[in-house]
Design an enzyme around this catalytic site. Sequence first.
Site, PDB file in Angstrom:
ATOM      1  N   CYS A  20       0.817  -1.225   0.000  1.00 62.06           N
ATOM      2  CA  CYS A  20       0.000   0.000   0.000  1.00 62.06           C
ATOM      3  C   CYS A  20       0.846   1.269   0.000  1.00 62.06           C
ATOM      4  O   CYS A  20       0.592   2.201  -0.759  1.00 62.06           O
ATOM      5  CB  CYS A  20      -0.982  -0.008   1.169  1.00 62.06           C
ATOM      6  SG  CYS A  20      -0.214   0.075   2.804  1.00 62.06           S
ATOM      7  N   HIS A  27      -2.365   1.009   7.069  1.00 63.45           N
ATOM      8  CA  HIS A  27      -2.796   0.881   5.680  1.00 63.45           C
ATOM      9  C   HIS A  27      -3.249   2.250   5.204  1.00 63.45           C
ATOM     10  O   HIS A  27      -3.762   3.057   5.987  1.00 63.45           O
ATOM     11  CB  HIS A  27      -3.935  -0.133   5.555  1.00 63.45           C
ATOM     12  CG  HIS A  27      -4.304  -0.424   4.129  1.00 63.45           C
ATOM     13  ND1 HIS A  27      -3.514  -1.184   3.291  1.00 63.45           N
ATOM     14  CD2 HIS A  27      -5.377  -0.046   3.386  1.00 63.45           C
ATOM     15  CE1 HIS A  27      -4.092  -1.276   2.106  1.00 63.45           C
ATOM     16  NE2 HIS A  27      -5.220  -0.584   2.139  1.00 63.45           N
ATOM     17  N   HIS A  40      -6.088   2.006  -3.822  1.00 58.09           N
ATOM     18  CA  HIS A  40      -5.035   1.524  -2.930  1.00 58.09           C
ATOM     19  C   HIS A  40      -4.565   0.154  -3.403  1.00 58.09           C
ATOM     20  O   HIS A  40      -5.188  -0.466  -4.277  1.00 58.09           O
ATOM     21  CB  HIS A  40      -5.563   1.431  -1.488  1.00 58.09           C
ATOM     22  CG  HIS A  40      -6.673   0.439  -1.320  1.00 58.09           C
ATOM     23  ND1 HIS A  40      -6.624  -0.603  -0.432  1.00 58.09           N
ATOM     24  CD2 HIS A  40      -7.888   0.321  -1.950  1.00 58.09           C
ATOM     25  CE1 HIS A  40      -7.738  -1.315  -0.503  1.00 58.09           C
ATOM     26  NE2 HIS A  40      -8.536  -0.767  -1.416  1.00 58.09           N
TER      27      HIS A  40
END
Length: 437
Positions: A347, A396, A408
């Site tokens: 990510c 994240h 993402h």
Amino acid sequence: MDNTVVKRLVMTSAFTGAFFAVPLVGEAALGDMTLKQGITHTDVKQLQSLLKQKGYFKEQQTTTYFGPITKKAVMDFQKANGLVVDGIVGKRTYSKLLEKSFQETPPKKQPAQIVAPASKDLKLHSTGQAVMKLQQDLKYLGFFTYYKTTDYYGTITTEAVRKFQLSQKLKATGVADVTTLDRVAKAVAAKKNPVQPPAQTKPAAPAAPKPATPSKPTPPPAPPKPAPAPQPPQSTVKELKFGSTGPEVKQLQTRLKNLGFFTYPMITDYFGMVTEESVEKFQKAYGLPVTGIVTKAVLDKMSAVEKQKTEKPQTHDQITINVIANAAELMGTPYVWGGATTKGFDCSGFIQYIYSKAGVSLPRTVAQMWNATNMVSKPSVGDLVFFETYTTGPSHAGIYIGNNQFVHAGSSTGVTISNLNTAYWQNIYLGAKRIND
């Protein structure tokens, strides 16, 4: 903000709504935590789905509880794939599970359940050589953008067919019926063998009249005029229009993309409807005749705009435009633990890569990005959204693209789009932060 930037922002918003209008994936970031017997978590449901897809989890319904049945399915999978058979889903088991689990890979075939198709139509879950041929043809035409072709008709194939149908003014069902397949075949044939304009034959020169017999002596001929000085050869510019192919088209698309007019995710060597519309938008924006044909005047104007653009530093709005366009090109790129290249991203590696292409430097980890950005009460396009997954604090992150959506790199999906309003993301949402201007 000048009119050009306003126009580009409006165009980018339209692009974001059109291009990212794909089925939302509310995935639970599978891979962010170790799973074992006794755990209750939404990741378990996705784990069971993957095991079910590969033929190891036999239960009809998936749940969020990791019990003995799930453990046995994990152990069977580990044994079949040469892993340590402990029933615990760690990094190595995650990695093996995620292999060949992208959208265009068919689920494990169950021969006893195969039903012969009732028609020649190709649609979601169809398989066979006809599907692969359709994908190859759509890829040649610039509609199928997945990095490889398969014999499975998945969601990416459905979307490619839908886009082709829209370009042909057909009903956009995503089902390749007889009419759609016929149009695809004709479009491929037209691209491979473009119609050449008939050659113009020169009219035959009239026969020279016979000279009349002079009644008087013919005067001597006048001295020949000196030949004109040779002129330097004029540089010719090849016109580009619908149906043109070659490296010039690829260069044109790249230039239009950098100027914010070509928003298709792939650069190709074919001048189709998307390229034609991009040229028309450029012509309209800069007061040129809106023909969709690239002439020397269009190229000259493009060069002038590019020069003006390089002389001015990028504004925050221009950076945002580039970030969204660059992210669009990477849809479907697989997830790789610690990855930061187009071969695979995690990510934070994805976010760092996208912003570096727009000339913005960001730190490598999610926690460092959190500390290097400014908190905002409500995200705007281009802001970062952060989540708390397997550990306390930000672990994240994604890039907000508007309409409650963010792009993402998810561990079970690769680069994809998710919706902030789904229960999973709402429960772990930490907030939005803006990159320092």
